[in-house]
Design a protein around this motif. Structure first.
Motif, PDB file in Angstrom:
ATOM      1  N   ASP A  62      39.570   1.932 -27.504  1.00 42.57           N
ATOM      2  CA  ASP A  62      39.873   2.251 -29.089  1.00 42.57           C
ATOM      3  C   ASP A  62      38.702   0.692 -29.427  1.00 42.57           C
ATOM      4  OD1 ASP A  62      39.460   2.675 -31.410  1.00 42.57           O
ATOM      5  OD2 ASP A  62      42.201   1.822 -31.294  1.00 42.57           O
ATOM      6  N   ALA A  63      37.672   1.061 -29.983  1.00 43.42           N
ATOM      7  CA  ALA A  63      36.725   0.231 -30.554  1.00 43.42           C
ATOM      8  C   ALA A  63      37.127  -0.318 -31.861  1.00 43.42           C
ATOM      9  CB  ALA A  63      35.078   1.024 -30.215  1.00 43.42           C
ATOM     10  N   SER A  64      38.317  -0.122 -32.358  1.00 44.53           N
ATOM     11  CA  SER A  64      38.972  -0.248 -33.831  1.00 44.53           C
ATOM     12  C   SER A  64      38.706  -1.940 -34.031  1.00 44.53           C
ATOM     13  CB  SER A  64      40.211   0.343 -34.460  1.00 44.53           C
ATOM     14  OG  SER A  64      40.714  -0.028 -33.414  1.00 44.53           O
ATOM     15  N   LEU A  65      39.260  -2.012 -33.267  1.00 42.41           N
ATOM     16  CA  LEU A  65      39.532  -3.873 -33.326  1.00 42.41           C
ATOM     17  C   LEU A  65      37.633  -4.672 -33.577  1.00 42.41           C
ATOM     18  CD1 LEU A  65      40.643  -6.517 -34.053  1.00 42.41           C
ATOM     19  CD2 LEU A  65      41.503  -6.808 -31.445  1.00 42.41           C
ATOM     20  N   ASP A  66      36.918  -4.542 -32.025  1.00 43.01           N
ATOM     21  CA  ASP A  66      35.272  -4.444 -32.150  1.00 43.01           C
ATOM     22  C   ASP A  66      34.612  -3.731 -33.868  1.00 43.01           C
ATOM     23  OD1 ASP A  66      35.854  -5.210 -29.797  1.00 43.01           O
ATOM     24  OD2 ASP A  66      34.875  -2.853 -29.028  1.00 43.01           O
ATOM     25  N   ASN A  67      34.699  -3.086 -34.309  1.00 46.68           N
ATOM     26  CA  ASN A  67      34.301  -2.885 -35.339  1.00 46.68           C
ATOM     27  C   ASN A  67      34.403  -3.164 -36.576  1.00 46.68           C
ATOM     28  OD1 ASN A  67      33.129  -0.324 -34.092  1.00 46.68           O
ATOM     29  ND2 ASN A  67      34.245   0.881 -34.550  1.00 46.68           N
ATOM     30  N   ALA A  68      35.700  -4.360 -37.081  1.00 46.11           N
ATOM     31  CA  ALA A  68      36.556  -4.400 -37.886  1.00 46.11           C
ATOM     32  C   ALA A  68      36.529  -5.517 -36.972  1.00 46.11           C
ATOM     33  CB  ALA A  68      38.585  -4.436 -37.698  1.00 46.11           C
ATOM     34  N   CYS A  69      35.308  -6.560 -36.618  1.00 52.46           N
ATOM     35  CA  CYS A  69      35.343  -7.460 -36.127  1.00 52.46           C
ATOM     36  C   CYS A  69      33.698  -7.916 -36.549  1.00 52.46           C
ATOM     37  CB  CYS A  69      35.620  -8.146 -35.038  1.00 52.46           C
ATOM     38  SG  CYS A  69      37.201  -8.756 -34.646  1.00 52.46           S
ATOM     39  N   LEU A  70      32.807  -7.042 -36.318  1.00 50.10           N
ATOM     40  CA  LEU A  70      31.834  -7.191 -36.624  1.00 50.10           C
ATOM     41  C   LEU A  70      31.110  -6.394 -38.363  1.00 50.10           C
ATOM     42  CD1 LEU A  70      30.208  -3.802 -34.089  1.00 50.10           C
ATOM     43  CD2 LEU A  70      29.870  -6.244 -34.389  1.00 50.10           C
ATOM     44  N   LEU A  71      32.199  -6.134 -39.011  1.00 44.15           N
ATOM     45  CA  LEU A  71      32.758  -6.362 -39.907  1.00 44.15           C
ATOM     46  C   LEU A  71      32.865  -7.371 -41.083  1.00 44.15           C
ATOM     47  CD1 LEU A  71      33.269  -2.702 -40.759  1.00 44.15           C
ATOM     48  CD2 LEU A  71      30.892  -3.196 -41.165  1.00 44.15           C
ATOM     49  N   ASN A  72      34.026  -7.922 -40.660  1.00 45.90           N
ATOM     50  CA  ASN A  72      34.186  -9.056 -41.229  1.00 45.90           C
ATOM     51  C   ASN A  72      34.375  -9.971 -39.588  1.00 45.90           C
ATOM     52  OD1 ASN A  72      35.674 -11.252 -42.132  1.00 45.90           O
ATOM     53  ND2 ASN A  72      37.814  -9.681 -43.101  1.00 45.90           N
ATOM     54  N   PRO A  73      34.404 -10.920 -39.511  1.00 49.51           N
ATOM     55  CA  PRO A  73      34.651 -12.407 -38.509  1.00 49.51           C
ATOM     56  C   PRO A  73      35.633 -12.897 -38.131  1.00 49.51           C
ATOM     57  CG  PRO A  73      32.158 -12.065 -38.876  1.00 49.51           C
ATOM     58  CD  PRO A  73      32.326 -11.219 -39.780  1.00 49.51           C
ATOM     59  N   SER A  74      36.734 -12.578 -39.938  1.00 50.05           N
ATOM     60  CA  SER A  74      37.494 -13.298 -40.337  1.00 50.05           C
ATOM     61  C   SER A  74      38.832 -12.493 -40.373  1.00 50.05           C
ATOM     62  CB  SER A  74      37.473 -14.758 -40.646  1.00 50.05           C
ATOM     63  OG  SER A  74      37.123 -13.323 -42.365  1.00 50.05           O
ATOM     64  N   TYR A  75      38.137 -11.515 -39.309  1.00 49.80           N
ATOM     65  CA  TYR A  75      39.131  -9.829 -39.701  1.00 49.80           C
ATOM     66  C   TYR A  75      40.377 -10.781 -38.520  1.00 49.80           C
ATOM     67  CZ  TYR A  75      41.670  -5.817 -38.830  1.00 49.80           C
ATOM     68  OH  TYR A  75      42.344  -4.747 -39.003  1.00 49.80           O
ATOM     69  N   LYS A  76      41.406 -10.451 -39.527  1.00 51.43           N
ATOM     70  CA  LYS A  76      43.074 -10.617 -39.304  1.00 51.43           C
ATOM     71  C   LYS A  76      43.664  -9.317 -38.815  1.00 51.43           C
ATOM     72  CE  LYS A  76      47.264 -12.800 -40.252  1.00 51.43           C
ATOM     73  NZ  LYS A  76      48.394 -13.054 -41.097  1.00 51.43           N
ATOM     74  N   PRO A  77      44.423  -8.348 -37.782  1.00 52.93           N
ATOM     75  CA  PRO A  77      44.841  -6.991 -38.203  1.00 52.93           C
ATOM     76  C   PRO A  77      46.665  -7.419 -38.707  1.00 52.93           C
ATOM     77  CG  PRO A  77      43.869  -8.593 -35.716  1.00 52.93           C
ATOM     78  CD  PRO A  77      44.070  -9.323 -36.363  1.00 52.93           C
ATOM     79  N   PRO A  78      46.553  -5.278 -38.973  1.00 50.44           N
ATOM     80  CA  PRO A  78      47.691  -5.359 -39.840  1.00 50.44           C
ATOM     81  C   PRO A  78      49.338  -6.112 -38.834  1.00 50.44           C
ATOM     82  CG  PRO A  78      47.154  -3.762 -39.987  1.00 50.44           C
ATOM     83  CD  PRO A  78      45.998  -4.782 -38.978  1.00 50.44           C
ATOM     84  N   GLY A  79      50.004  -6.891 -39.563  1.00 53.44           N
ATOM     85  CA  GLY A  79      51.049  -6.924 -39.077  1.00 53.44           C
ATOM     86  C   GLY A  79      51.364  -8.493 -38.113  1.00 53.44           C
ATOM     87  N   CYS A  80      50.295  -9.044 -38.438  1.00 53.93           N
ATOM     88  CA  CYS A  80      50.215 -10.215 -37.242  1.00 53.93           C
ATOM     89  C   CYS A  80      50.427 -11.499 -37.778  1.00 53.93           C
ATOM     90  CB  CYS A  80      48.361 -10.561 -37.539  1.00 53.93           C
ATOM     91  SG  CYS A  80      47.856  -9.690 -36.015  1.00 53.93           S
ATOM     92  N   TRP A  81      51.497 -11.873 -38.404  1.00 55.37           N
ATOM     93  CA  TRP A  81      51.730 -13.284 -38.862  1.00 55.37           C
ATOM     94  C   TRP A  81      51.153 -14.173 -38.923  1.00 55.37           C
ATOM     95  CZ3 TRP A  81      53.177 -11.613 -33.722  1.00 55.37           C
ATOM     96  CH2 TRP A  81      53.867 -12.065 -33.212  1.00 55.37           C
ATOM     97  N   PRO A  82      50.711 -15.141 -37.693  1.00 54.04           N
ATOM     98  CA  PRO A  82      50.216 -16.132 -38.306  1.00 54.04           C
ATOM     99  C   PRO A  82      48.756 -16.098 -38.491  1.00 54.04           C
ATOM    100  CG  PRO A  82      50.542 -15.615 -35.903  1.00 54.04           C
ATOM    101  CD  PRO A  82      50.456 -14.418 -36.204  1.00 54.04           C
TER     102      PRO A  82
END
Length: 82
Positions: A62-82
């Motif tokens: 699943d390349a969803s995290l890869d695609n999100a990071c390409l669009l926004n290099p400072s991406y933070k996945p939903p549900g992450c606390w720090p």
């Protein structure tokens, strides 16, 4: 007179060149989630370690995290606390 014009042109070109060569450090910083991702792994090691470490066992790609990071290099996945 020609020397003064040449000197002014060179000074302007060097000043513009140095301003263009230095990018804004805050605009291109990569977040910890994007910097430590594995290709095809939709999970982050820092959000869900169990899912991150067992994604190959499930046989999914699943390349969803890869695609999100390409669009926004400072991406933070939903549900992450720090």
């Amino acid at each position: 007179m020609k020397f003064a014009i040449l000197l002014a042109t060179m000074t302007t070109a060097m000043a513009a060149g140095s301003a263009i060569a230095e990018p804004d450090p805050g605009s291109h910083s990569q977040g910890i989630y994007c910097a430590t991702r594995q290709a095809g792994n939709p999970y982050s090691k820092y959000c869900d370690y169990i899912a991150w470490s067992s994604w190959r066992r499930r046989g999914s790609w699943d390349a969803s995290l890869d695609n999100a990071c390409l669009l926004n290099p400072s991406y933070k996945p939903p549900g992450c606390w720090p």
